[in-house]
Design a protein around this motif. Sequence first.
Motif, mmCIF file in Angstrom:
data_model
loop_
_atom_site.group_PDB
_atom_site.id
_atom_site.type_symbol
_atom_site.label_atom_id
_atom_site.label_comp_id
_atom_site.label_asym_id
_atom_site.label_seq_id
_atom_site.Cartn_x
_atom_site.Cartn_y
_atom_site.Cartn_z
ATOM 1 N N GLU A 16 0.832 -1.203 0.000
ATOM 2 C CA GLU A 16 0.000 0.000 0.000
ATOM 3 C C GLU A 16 0.865 1.252 0.000
ATOM 4 O O GLU A 16 0.596 2.196 -0.745
ATOM 5 N N ASP A 17 1.909 1.271 0.834
ATOM 6 C CA ASP A 17 2.792 2.436 0.902
ATOM 7 C C ASP A 17 3.423 2.731 -0.454
ATOM 8 O O ASP A 17 3.480 3.882 -0.888
ATOM 9 N N VAL A 18 3.898 1.699 -1.128
ATOM 10 C CA VAL A 18 4.544 1.882 -2.429
ATOM 11 C C VAL A 18 3.526 2.339 -3.474
ATOM 12 O O VAL A 18 3.773 3.278 -4.228
ATOM 13 N N PHE A 19 2.358 1.682 -3.513
ATOM 14 C CA PHE A 19 1.350 2.020 -4.523
ATOM 15 C C PHE A 19 0.842 3.449 -4.365
ATOM 16 O O PHE A 19 0.640 4.153 -5.348
ATOM 17 N N PHE A 20 0.639 3.889 -3.128
ATOM 18 C CA PHE A 20 0.064 5.212 -2.881
ATOM 19 C C PHE A 20 1.117 6.268 -2.544
ATOM 20 O O PHE A 20 0.783 7.368 -2.118
ATOM 21 N N GLU A 21 2.390 5.946 -2.777
ATOM 22 C CA GLU A 21 3.489 6.834 -2.400
ATOM 23 C C GLU A 21 3.361 8.232 -3.013
ATOM 24 O O GLU A 21 3.494 9.236 -2.324
ATOM 25 N N VAL A 89 -21.788 -0.696 -7.789
ATOM 26 C CA VAL A 89 -22.425 -1.511 -8.823
ATOM 27 C C VAL A 89 -23.700 -2.047 -8.189
ATOM 28 O O VAL A 89 -23.637 -2.766 -7.183
ATOM 29 N N GLU A 90 -24.821 -1.677 -8.784
ATOM 30 C CA GLU A 90 -26.123 -2.002 -8.202
ATOM 31 C C GLU A 90 -26.120 -1.455 -6.772
ATOM 32 O O GLU A 90 -25.868 -0.285 -6.561
ATOM 33 N N ASP A 91 -26.352 -2.288 -5.776
ATOM 34 C CA ASP A 91 -26.323 -1.826 -4.385
ATOM 35 C C ASP A 91 -25.060 -2.257 -3.658
ATOM 36 O O ASP A 91 -24.977 -2.165 -2.433
ATOM 37 N N VAL A 92 -24.058 -2.704 -4.400
ATOM 38 C CA VAL A 92 -22.815 -3.196 -3.811
ATOM 39 C C VAL A 92 -21.768 -2.083 -3.873
ATOM 40 O O VAL A 92 -21.595 -1.434 -4.902
ATOM 41 N N LEU A 93 -21.073 -1.891 -2.742
ATOM 42 C CA LEU A 93 -20.050 -0.858 -2.638
ATOM 43 C C LEU A 93 -18.665 -1.480 -2.624
ATOM 44 O O LEU A 93 -18.421 -2.435 -1.879
ATOM 45 N N LEU A 94 -17.779 -0.949 -3.431
ATOM 46 C CA LEU A 94 -16.391 -1.428 -3.422
ATOM 47 C C LEU A 94 -15.726 -1.063 -2.104
ATOM 48 O O LEU A 94 -15.010 -1.869 -1.514
ATOM 49 N N LEU A 95 -15.955 0.160 -1.641
ATOM 50 C CA LEU A 95 -15.388 0.635 -0.379
ATOM 51 C C LEU A 95 -16.532 1.101 0.519
ATOM 52 O O LEU A 95 -16.933 2.264 0.471
ATOM 53 N N PRO A 96 -17.079 0.211 1.334
ATOM 54 C CA PRO A 96 -18.244 0.554 2.157
ATOM 55 C C PRO A 96 -18.048 1.764 3.071
ATOM 56 O O PRO A 96 -19.021 2.430 3.419
ATOM 57 N N SER A 97 -16.811 2.081 3.435
ATOM 58 C CA SER A 97 -16.580 3.248 4.287
ATOM 59 C C SER A 97 -16.817 4.564 3.537
ATOM 60 O O SER A 97 -16.855 5.627 4.155
ATOM 61 N N LEU A 98 -16.991 4.486 2.221
ATOM 62 C CA LEU A 98 -17.238 5.683 1.400
ATOM 63 C C LEU A 98 -18.602 5.586 0.718
ATOM 64 O O LEU A 98 -18.718 5.783 -0.485
ATOM 65 N N LYS A 99 -19.627 5.309 1.487
ATOM 66 C CA LYS A 99 -20.934 5.035 0.893
ATOM 67 C C LYS A 99 -21.549 6.223 0.152
ATOM 68 O O LYS A 99 -22.405 6.029 -0.688
ATOM 69 N N ASN A 100 -21.108 7.442 0.417
ATOM 70 C CA ASN A 100 -21.664 8.612 -0.269
ATOM 71 C C ASN A 100 -20.813 9.080 -1.444
ATOM 72 O O ASN A 100 -21.097 10.099 -2.053
ATOM 73 N N LEU A 135 -9.528 12.867 -0.185
ATOM 74 C CA LEU A 135 -9.743 11.786 0.778
ATOM 75 C C LEU A 135 -8.430 11.436 1.464
ATOM 76 O O LEU A 135 -7.370 11.503 0.847
ATOM 77 N N GLU A 136 -8.522 11.040 2.723
ATOM 78 C CA GLU A 136 -7.343 10.605 3.471
ATOM 79 C C GLU A 136 -7.188 9.098 3.307
ATOM 80 O O GLU A 136 -8.060 8.335 3.721
ATOM 81 N N LYS A 137 -6.091 8.686 2.714
ATOM 82 C CA LYS A 137 -5.848 7.268 2.443
ATOM 83 C C LYS A 137 -5.914 6.415 3.701
ATOM 84 O O LYS A 137 -6.435 5.298 3.678
ATOM 85 N N ASP A 138 -5.397 6.941 4.790
ATOM 86 C CA ASP A 138 -5.329 6.175 6.036
ATOM 87 C C ASP A 138 -6.701 5.879 6.632
ATOM 88 O O ASP A 138 -6.825 4.989 7.464
ATOM 89 N N LYS A 139 -7.707 6.616 6.233
ATOM 90 C CA LYS A 139 -9.034 6.449 6.821
ATOM 91 C C LYS A 139 -9.974 5.600 5.969
ATOM 92 O O LYS A 139 -11.128 5.423 6.316
ATOM 93 N N ILE A 140 -9.474 5.070 4.868
ATOM 94 C CA ILE A 140 -10.304 4.271 3.973
ATOM 95 C C ILE A 140 -10.057 2.793 4.247
ATOM 96 O O ILE A 140 -8.926 2.304 4.097
ATOM 97 N N LYS A 141 -11.106 2.103 4.653
ATOM 98 C CA LYS A 141 -10.997 0.658 4.866
ATOM 99 C C LYS A 141 -11.007 -0.040 3.511
ATOM 100 O O LYS A 141 -11.651 0.409 2.577
ATOM 101 N N ASN A 142 -10.299 -1.123 3.409
ATOM 102 C CA ASN A 142 -10.212 -1.945 2.190
ATOM 103 C C ASN A 142 -9.600 -1.165 1.023
ATOM 104 O O ASN A 142 -9.903 -1.437 -0.135
#
Length: 148
Positions: A16-21, A89-100, A135-142
Amino acid sequence: MDAAKKILKLDQFEIEDVFFENAALIGISSDKPIYSLCHFLNQAFSLDFERTTHLDVQIGKKNATYSFAVYQSPVCGSAFVYTFYKLKVEDVLLLPSLKNIDYIWLITDDDPEERAMHYLRYLRQLPEVQFAGLLEKDKIKNIDYLIL
């Protein structure tokens, strides 16, 4: 320990650190479909977002697989690539912590926050965009779902 029995583990935090560096994340809410919004961003910012189907994020839930579209645009004059993710996608969220939030724009750059703020100033004025924010990367689950 026998070499055949040695278990290798990936260090998820290091990946994660390398990808989001060199990255900043812009969360966007819009009622436009992703292809329409990317086309609009291409026109507004002289970008070249195109669908990259082999990079679509696949997740399985309740005996079904959902595919979240990914678009990418090379950054002119650099080795960086911008990535645009669909989060619903439909009612499924890729990142549920960002539902809005409907979309994430991953900005990669030598100074990603400055570049993201440049785009945010314009995104917030567009009628196609109801919300745009850093958005703060550290606060996003998954967040690992965004690693391509």
